[in-house]
Scaffold this active site. Structure first.
Site, PDB file in Angstrom:
ATOM      1  N   GLY A 150       0.749  -1.185  -0.037  1.00 20.05           N
ATOM      2  CA  GLY A 150       0.119  -0.034  -0.014  1.00 20.05           C
ATOM      3  C   GLY A 150       0.817   1.288  -0.028  1.00 20.05           C
TER       4      GLY A 150
ATOM      5  N   GLU B 158       1.410   1.874  -3.396  1.00 14.95           N
ATOM      6  CA  GLU B 158       0.443   2.191  -4.195  1.00 14.95           C
ATOM      7  C   GLU B 158       0.011   3.657  -4.025  1.00 14.95           C
ATOM      8  OE1 GLU B 158      -1.287  -1.583  -2.324  1.00 14.95           O
ATOM      9  OE2 GLU B 158      -1.961  -2.254  -4.566  1.00 14.95           O
TER      10      GLU B 158
HETATM   11  N1  CAA Z   1       1.337  -3.879   8.945  1.00 14.12           N
HETATM   12  C1  CAA Z   1       1.544  -3.811  10.054  1.00 14.12           C
HETATM   13  N2  CAA Z   1       2.500  -3.614  10.952  1.00 14.12           N
HETATM   14  C2  CAA Z   1       3.732  -3.358  10.342  1.00 14.12           C
HETATM   15  C3  CAA Z   1       3.785  -3.205   8.849  1.00 14.12           C
HETATM   16  C4  CAA Z   1       2.534  -3.426   8.143  1.00 14.12           C
HETATM   17  N3  CAA Z   1       2.283  -3.566   6.929  1.00 14.12           N
HETATM   18  N4  CAA Z   1       4.977  -3.234   8.534  1.00 14.12           N
HETATM   19  C5  CAA Z   1       5.672  -2.978   9.711  1.00 14.12           C
HETATM   20  N5  CAA Z   1       5.034  -3.232  10.781  1.00 14.12           N
HETATM   21  C6  CAA Z   1       5.349  -3.224  11.990  1.00 14.12           C
HETATM   22  C7  CAA Z   1       6.046  -4.127  12.550  1.00 14.12           C
HETATM   23  O1  CAA Z   1       4.939  -5.505  12.908  1.00 14.12           O
HETATM   24  C8  CAA Z   1       6.677  -3.854  13.720  1.00 14.12           C
HETATM   25  O2  CAA Z   1       6.210  -3.784  14.794  1.00 14.12           O
HETATM   26  P1  CAA Z   1       6.353  -4.127  16.130  1.00 14.12           P
HETATM   27  O3  CAA Z   1       7.255  -3.273  16.709  1.00 14.12           O
HETATM   28  O4  CAA Z   1       5.234  -4.039  17.072  1.00 14.12           O
HETATM   29  O5  CAA Z   1       6.684  -5.592  16.381  1.00 14.12           O
HETATM   30  C9  CAA Z   1       7.062  -2.506  13.261  1.00 14.12           C
HETATM   31  O6  CAA Z   1       6.278  -2.126  12.366  1.00 14.12           O
HETATM   32  C10 CAA Z   1       8.607  -2.256  12.942  1.00 14.12           C
HETATM   33  O7  CAA Z   1       8.784  -3.335  11.822  1.00 14.12           O
HETATM   34  P2  CAA Z   1       9.946  -4.493  11.636  1.00 14.12           P
HETATM   35  O8  CAA Z   1      10.123  -4.549  13.067  1.00 14.12           O
HETATM   36  O9  CAA Z   1       9.429  -5.554  10.848  1.00 14.12           O
HETATM   37  O10 CAA Z   1      10.884  -3.631  11.073  1.00 14.12           O
HETATM   38  P3  CAA Z   1      12.110  -4.017  10.185  1.00 14.12           P
HETATM   39  O11 CAA Z   1      13.039  -2.939  10.076  1.00 14.12           O
HETATM   40  O12 CAA Z   1      12.799  -5.565  10.680  1.00 14.12           O
HETATM   41  O13 CAA Z   1      11.542  -4.432   8.692  1.00 14.12           O
HETATM   42  C11 CAA Z   1      10.189  -4.209   6.923  1.00 14.12           C
HETATM   43  C12 CAA Z   1      10.914  -3.423   8.039  1.00 14.12           C
HETATM   44  C13 CAA Z   1      10.829  -4.838   5.845  1.00 14.12           C
HETATM   45  C14 CAA Z   1       9.469  -2.916   6.270  1.00 14.12           C
HETATM   46  C15 CAA Z   1       9.082  -4.926   7.597  1.00 14.12           C
HETATM   47  O14 CAA Z   1       8.493  -4.306   8.731  1.00 14.12           O
HETATM   48  C16 CAA Z   1       7.997  -5.604   6.558  1.00 14.12           C
HETATM   49  O15 CAA Z   1       8.228  -6.439   5.837  1.00 14.12           O
HETATM   50  N6  CAA Z   1       6.871  -4.905   6.803  1.00 14.12           N
HETATM   51  C17 CAA Z   1       5.711  -5.509   6.078  1.00 14.12           C
HETATM   52  C18 CAA Z   1       5.848  -4.909   4.586  1.00 14.12           C
HETATM   53  C19 CAA Z   1       4.678  -5.584   3.706  1.00 14.12           C
HETATM   54  O16 CAA Z   1       4.740  -6.734   3.287  1.00 14.12           O
HETATM   55  N7  CAA Z   1       3.939  -4.616   3.147  1.00 14.12           N
HETATM   56  C20 CAA Z   1       2.687  -4.971   2.358  1.00 14.12           C
HETATM   57  C21 CAA Z   1       1.359  -5.111   3.153  1.00 14.12           C
HETATM   58  S1  CAA Z   1       0.002  -5.896   2.233  1.00 14.12           S
HETATM   59  C22 CAA Z   1      -0.637  -4.625   1.265  1.00 14.12           C
HETATM   60  O17 CAA Z   1      -0.230  -3.541   1.478  1.00 14.12           O
HETATM   61  C23 CAA Z   1      -1.887  -4.693   0.577  1.00 14.12           C
HETATM   62  C24 CAA Z   1      -2.486  -3.875  -0.228  1.00 14.12           C
HETATM   63  O18 CAA Z   1      -2.020  -3.782  -1.246  1.00 14.12           O
HETATM   64  C25 CAA Z   1      -3.522  -3.352   0.183  1.00 14.12           C
END
Ligand code: CAA
Length: 263
Positions: free
Chosen positions: A108, A111
């Site tokens: 997102g 996006e």
């Molecule tokens: N949703 C909810 N929480 C999220 C998030 C997300 N997309 N991305 C990060 N967070 C949260 C983590 O859960 C974490 O929370 P806690 O401290 O409470 O555990 C906090 O943010 C910090 O994140 P990380 O500890 O994971 O940080 P990092 O530096 O190790 O990694 C990252 C960073 C690579 C961005 C990793 O957080 C990640 O992969 N996030 C998800 C990215 C993702 O997959 N996004 C797509 C979502 S699906 C979507 O968007 C569908 C659509 O088209 C509508």
């Protein structure tokens, strides 16, 4: 507002998505606040928007995975619509919107940046559509806008592989227009916004409308859209002043045709 801040500097509005504990991930509340913020923008005085994320690590890390994890099919579709409606409002917003991408722009996040007119980013930015790794498709316009911006082949590769790309690759494939050191990103975004803001506002708005609406139809219809919006600029104070300054042969005014009015 808990998760969005909005500030106006001169003719520029800066919207910041501010949910740093979740790397600015978009849950329903963020989307609702963003929608309300857009509704509150005074487009009579503000001439360009900059959209960014709080902090130095993330623009927007995607839709909120926790919120999505328990959704039914119908709820998933409704969540997609909620995001799509706000992003479409951004895309069709009357004034230009610049995404200043300051870190992760995943799912997102990528996006929402693609719903903006122009994307620039910091050198630590990471773009990607990781959804298929989560068992879903992109749901806030990614399957549609990415192909339109970077071409079908590259969009399919990014989406099918779920592979993230760095700022330099995003620049190479045309996903962003420029890359800056992080500390220079917001000054650059504001400078770009101001460069837009000093131009004739009706003309700028009509250009946005002509480009957006023209891309959705065939060329015969597209040029008619342009003709109407071109004609709409005539008899405005801006058109009279802009052309008048040129014809006066006043070098000062010719170089700096400001300030334009809104009506
Ligand atoms: N949703 C909810 N929480 C999220 C998030 C997300 N997309 N991305 C990060 N967070 C949260 C983590 O859960 C974490 O929370 P806690 O401290 O409470 O555990 C906090 O943010 C910090 O994140 P990380 O500890 O994971 O940080 P990092 O530096 O190790 O990694 C990252 C960073 C690579 C961005 C990793 O957080 C990640 O992969 N996030 C998800 C990215 C993702 O997959 N996004 C797509 C979502 S699906 C979507 O968007 C569908 C659509 O088209 C509508």
């Amino acid at each position: 507002m808990e998760f969005i801040t909005y500030e106006v500097e001169e003719m520029i509005g800066v919207i910041t998505i501010n949910r740093p504990k979740a790397l600015n991930a978009l849950n329903s509340q963020v989307l609702e606040e963003l929608d309300a913020t857009l509704d509150s923008v005074d487009v009579g005085t503000v001439r360009a928007l900059v959209l960014t994320g709080a902090g130095e690590k993330s623009f927007v890390a995607g839709a909120d995975i926790g919120e999505m994890s328990t959704l039914s099919k119908a709820e998933g579709e409704a969540f997609g619509k909620k995001g799509n409606d706000v992003f479409r409002k951004l895309e069709t917003f009357p004034i230009p919107v610049i995404a200043a991408v300051n870190g992760f722009a995943l799912g997102g996040g990528c996006e929402i940046s693609m719903s903006c007119d122009i994307r620039i980013c910091s050198d630590n930015a990471i773009f990607g559509q990781p959804e298929v790794g989560l068992g879903i498709t992109p749901g806030f316009g990614g399957t549609q806008r990415l192909a339109r911006i970077v071409g079908v082949g590259m969009a399919k590769q990014m989406i099918y592989t779920a592979r993230n790309i760095k700022a330099d690759e995003a620049y190479r494939i045309g996903l962003v227009n420029a890359v800056y050191p992080l500390e220079e990103l917001m000054p650059a975004a504001k400078k770009l916004a101001k460069t837009i803001a000093i131009n004739a506002p009706i003309a700028v708005r009509n250009c946005k409308k002509a480009i957006n609406e023209g891309l959705d139809v065939d060329m015969d219809q597209a040029i008619v859209i342009e003709e109407k919006l071109f004609g709409d600029c005539f008899e405005t104070e801006d058109q009279k002043a802009g052309m008048g300054n040129f014809l006066e042969k006043d070098k000062e005014k010719k170089l700096k045709v400001v300030p334009f009015k809104n009506m």
